[in-house]
Design a protein around this motif. Sequence first.
Motif, short mmCIF file in Angstrom:
data_model
loop_
_atom_site.label_atom_id
_atom_site.label_comp_id
_atom_site.label_asym_id
_atom_site.label_seq_id
_atom_site.Cartn_x
_atom_site.Cartn_y
_atom_site.Cartn_z
N UNK A 1 -11.39 6.82 73.46
CA UNK A 1 -10.22 7.30 74.21
C UNK A 1 -9.40 6.15 74.80
N UNK A 2 -9.95 4.95 74.78
CA UNK A 2 -9.28 3.81 75.41
C UNK A 2 -8.59 2.88 74.40
N UNK A 3 -8.59 3.24 73.12
CA UNK A 3 -8.04 2.34 72.10
C UNK A 3 -6.60 1.91 72.36
N UNK A 4 -5.67 2.83 72.69
CA UNK A 4 -4.29 2.37 72.95
C UNK A 4 -4.19 1.40 74.13
N UNK A 5 -4.93 1.68 75.20
CA UNK A 5 -4.90 0.78 76.36
C UNK A 5 -5.53 -0.57 76.02
N UNK A 6 -6.60 -0.54 75.18
CA UNK A 6 -7.24 -1.79 74.78
C UNK A 6 -6.28 -2.63 73.93
N UNK A 7 -5.58 -2.01 73.02
CA UNK A 7 -4.61 -2.74 72.17
C UNK A 7 -3.55 -3.43 73.04
N UNK A 8 -3.06 -2.74 74.06
CA UNK A 8 -2.08 -3.33 74.97
C UNK A 8 -2.70 -4.49 75.74
N UNK A 9 -3.94 -4.31 76.21
CA UNK A 9 -4.65 -5.38 76.91
C UNK A 9 -4.86 -6.58 75.98
N UNK A 10 -5.24 -6.30 74.74
CA UNK A 10 -5.52 -7.36 73.77
C UNK A 10 -4.27 -8.22 73.52
N UNK A 11 -3.12 -7.59 73.41
CA UNK A 11 -1.87 -8.36 73.23
C UNK A 11 -1.64 -9.30 74.41
N UNK A 12 -1.87 -8.82 75.63
CA UNK A 12 -1.71 -9.68 76.81
C UNK A 12 -2.75 -10.80 76.83
N UNK A 13 -4.00 -10.48 76.47
CA UNK A 13 -5.07 -11.48 76.47
C UNK A 13 -4.80 -12.58 75.45
N UNK A 14 -4.34 -12.20 74.27
CA UNK A 14 -4.02 -13.19 73.23
C UNK A 14 -2.86 -14.08 73.69
N UNK A 15 -1.87 -13.47 74.29
CA UNK A 15 -0.72 -14.24 74.80
C UNK A 15 -1.17 -15.24 75.86
N UNK A 16 -2.08 -14.82 76.74
CA UNK A 16 -2.59 -15.72 77.79
C UNK A 16 -3.42 -16.85 77.19
N UNK A 17 -4.26 -16.54 76.20
CA UNK A 17 -5.09 -17.57 75.56
C UNK A 17 -4.22 -18.62 74.88
N UNK A 18 -3.13 -18.19 74.28
CA UNK A 18 -2.24 -19.13 73.58
C UNK A 18 -1.60 -20.15 74.52
N UNK A 19 -1.54 -19.85 75.80
CA UNK A 19 -0.95 -20.77 76.79
C UNK A 19 -1.91 -21.88 77.19
N UNK A 20 -3.18 -21.73 76.87
CA UNK A 20 -4.20 -22.66 77.38
C UNK A 20 -4.18 -23.99 76.63
N UNK B 1 -12.81 -20.25 79.50
CA UNK B 1 -13.85 -19.29 79.84
C UNK B 1 -13.98 -19.16 81.36
N UNK B 2 -13.89 -20.28 82.07
CA UNK B 2 -14.06 -20.30 83.53
C UNK B 2 -12.78 -19.99 84.31
N UNK B 3 -11.68 -19.81 83.61
CA UNK B 3 -10.39 -19.66 84.30
C UNK B 3 -10.28 -18.33 85.05
N UNK B 4 -9.47 -18.36 86.08
CA UNK B 4 -9.19 -17.14 86.85
C UNK B 4 -8.45 -16.13 85.99
N UNK B 5 -7.60 -16.61 85.07
CA UNK B 5 -6.85 -15.71 84.19
C UNK B 5 -7.80 -14.88 83.31
N UNK B 6 -8.78 -15.56 82.71
CA UNK B 6 -9.72 -14.83 81.85
C UNK B 6 -10.60 -13.89 82.69
N UNK B 7 -11.03 -14.34 83.85
CA UNK B 7 -11.84 -13.48 84.72
C UNK B 7 -11.10 -12.20 85.06
N UNK B 8 -9.80 -12.32 85.36
CA UNK B 8 -9.00 -11.13 85.69
C UNK B 8 -8.86 -10.22 84.47
#
Length: 189
Positions: free
Chosen positions: A23-42, A76-83
Amino acid sequence: MSATSIDLNSVVTLVIHHKVRSEALPRYEAWLRRAVKEARKQPGHLGVNVIRPDGESGMFTTVVRFADAGQLQAWIDSAERAALIEEVSPLLEEGDHPLVHADAEFWFTPERGGRAQPPRWKQALLTYLVIAPLTMLIPKLWAPVFARYPLLGGMVPSNLLITLCIVLPVVFLIMPWVTRLCAGWLSAK
């Protein structure tokens, strides 16, 4: 960091398995896009591949590459990933499962579920079948450049360029795709 300044011996990979509630697949896909975008900034980030689930399994595998272990550990230790992990946890059935790999063997590491790693001969054969055609094709593609710029066509520069043009696509694109495509054969007895 340019592709030519990357020490391929120090590249590390973070492999993350997430079993997402159906039931969470659409929300996960949206989260995943944000997570990938954040990882690319590192700093040191080299790329992200997402392997989406086959059928109804809900198992996402995300492969994140960094130039070295220190940069990966900082992510891995970043506050961004923890959030991000705190935000996604309610969407997951089994939590966050990060695995750090410092070599190419992760291509052949099976997902959780008790399956054994494929025999080394299958790993070697599949790797050979991927690399052999590239060693015939890539030099031919570079030949016009080497003819036009003889300094690049020397023994050392030409081999460095050709090797770079083989290793990067194999590591980041081809082998992850081929191992998924051949998963049945790799896991067969």
